[in-house]
Design an enzyme around this catalytic site. Structure first.
Site, PDB file in Angstrom:
ATOM      1  N   SER A 105     -18.795  31.500  -8.957  1.00 52.61           N
ATOM      2  CA  SER A 105     -19.750  30.568  -9.572  1.00 52.61           C
ATOM      3  C   SER A 105     -19.128  29.660 -10.639  1.00 52.61           C
ATOM      4  CB  SER A 105     -20.951  31.326 -10.139  1.00 52.61           C
ATOM      5  OG  SER A 105     -21.662  31.956  -9.081  1.00 52.61           O
ATOM      6  N   ASN A 130     -11.843  26.997  -2.153  1.00 49.09           N
ATOM      7  CA  ASN A 130     -12.033  27.841  -0.968  1.00 49.09           C
ATOM      8  C   ASN A 130     -13.245  27.286  -0.223  1.00 49.09           C
ATOM      9  OD1 ASN A 130     -12.497  29.846   0.887  1.00 49.09           O
ATOM     10  ND2 ASN A 130     -13.026  31.429  -0.610  1.00 49.09           N
ATOM     11  N   HIS A 180     -10.346  38.391   0.311  1.00 50.16           N
ATOM     12  CA  HIS A 180     -11.569  37.864  -0.300  1.00 50.16           C
ATOM     13  C   HIS A 180     -12.702  38.875  -0.097  1.00 50.16           C
ATOM     14  CE1 HIS A 180     -15.080  35.381  -1.033  1.00 50.16           C
ATOM     15  NE2 HIS A 180     -14.267  34.583  -1.718  1.00 50.16           N
ATOM     16  N   GLY A 209     -21.076  32.954  -5.468  1.00 54.47           N
ATOM     17  CA  GLY A 209     -22.175  32.222  -4.843  1.00 54.47           C
ATOM     18  C   GLY A 209     -23.550  32.531  -5.417  1.00 54.47           C
ATOM     19  N   GLU A 230     -15.623  38.529   0.798  1.00 51.14           N
ATOM     20  CA  GLU A 230     -16.395  38.329   2.032  1.00 51.14           C
ATOM     21  C   GLU A 230     -15.689  38.965   3.228  1.00 51.14           C
ATOM     22  OE1 GLU A 230     -16.899  34.114   1.511  1.00 51.14           O
ATOM     23  OE2 GLU A 230     -18.227  34.515  -0.170  1.00 51.14           O
ATOM     24  N   LYS A 273     -14.332  28.033   2.623  1.00 51.78           N
ATOM     25  CA  LYS A 273     -14.992  29.030   3.484  1.00 51.78           C
ATOM     26  C   LYS A 273     -15.260  28.424   4.877  1.00 51.78           C
ATOM     27  CE  LYS A 273     -16.574  31.262  -0.671  1.00 51.78           C
ATOM     28  NZ  LYS A 273     -17.549  32.106  -1.351  1.00 51.78           N
ATOM     29  N   GLU A 312     -12.381  38.055  -8.746  1.00 49.11           N
ATOM     30  CA  GLU A 312     -13.679  37.532  -8.334  1.00 49.11           C
ATOM     31  C   GLU A 312     -14.689  38.667  -8.275  1.00 49.11           C
ATOM     32  OE1 GLU A 312     -13.207  33.618  -6.015  1.00 49.11           O
ATOM     33  OE2 GLU A 312     -13.054  35.240  -4.582  1.00 49.11           O
TER      34      GLU A 312
END
Ligand code: PGA
Length: 248
Positions: A210, A11, A102, A178, A104, A13, A172
């Site tokens: 991670s 991914n 996701h 991250g 985010e 991003k 996730e």
């Protein structure tokens, strides 16, 4: 039941200009060389999909060793939705997969389970595999509600006609994305086991958050882990490869 082949998905991003993205895709495709023990997928930003599709094999993309995915789509096939991209457009650009829900987008942009469910239905309408992301926040984990949170997200985010061959779940934990923090193996195993009882048999369940070349073998060696969704470490070809090489 046939064993679930592992999938390592990158991914990217909101990273990569044309030259960087093409170089990264080329480095990954060259190493892939036609086949690998696990399936490989890269999900670049929308602006790079067409050029990376060409790098990965253009017309022959479906048979390529590395597949192409989008990072989101709109639920509608076309129309007056400024700034959005439809699942049909992703398919037209050579994608076989799309990441949906996701964290985010859920936590950063307010996407709801209902939004994710509508997008998953759109992905299937367009012939894409939907990679549906779920995961608890740190507060939810500390409150002991991680399993309840992810199973509720599954219930709310999956359309009723879910089928294993067009669905991938990515677990996730929000606090692991991250941050360099990773749940214990036992915690990953517990959540993956709980997820599995709520999805069609044979559906792949990835771990994300991670994942790096150092921890990949341990995580990918867990029995219910069918691959990894990789963010930061997918931006370097050698790291992405080291993770793919750790597949069972
Ligand atoms: P990370 O991101 O590997 O950088 O933690 C994973 C993801 O957000 O999919």
């Amino acid at each position: 039941m046939p064993e679930r082949k592992q999938l390592v998905a990158g991914n990217w991003k909101m990273n990569g200009r044309r030259a960087d993205g093409i170089a990264l895709a080329r480095a990954i495709a060259e190493r892939a060389g036609g086949r690998h023990a696990c399936d490989l997928l890269v999900c670049p930003p929308f602006t790079l999909l067409a050029s990376i599709g060409e790098v990965l094999g253009g017309e022959a993309l479906a048979g390529s060793a590395v597949s192409l995915g989008g990072q989101d789509c709109h639920a509608a096939p076309a129309g007056a939705f400024t700034g959005s991209i439809s699942a049909e457009m992703l398919r037209d650009a050579g994608c076989s997969h799309v990441i949906l829900g996701h964290s985010e987008r859920r936590h950063g942009l307010g996407e709801t389970d209902a939004d994710v469910r509508a997008k998953a239905a759109a992905a299937w309408r367009a012939g894409l595999v939907a990679i549906v992301c779920i995961g608890e926040t740190r507060a939810e984990r500390e409150a002991g509600s991680a399993v309840a949170v992810v199973t509720a997200q599954l219930a709310g985010s999956l359309p009723e006609n879910a089928e294993a061959q067009r669905l991938v779940i990515a677990y996730e934990p929000v606090w692991a994305i991250g941050t360099g923090l990773v749940p214990t193996n036992a915690d990953i195993a517990d959540i993956h086991r709980a997820i599995r009882s709520h999805i069609p048999s044979g559906t792949r369940v990835l771990y994300g958050g991670s994942v790096n070349p150092k921890n990949a073998a341990e995580i990918l060696g867990l029995p219910d882990v069918d691959g990894a969704l990789v963010g930061g470490a997918s931006l370097k070809a050698e790291d992405f490869w080291a993770i793919a090489a750790a597949c069972r």
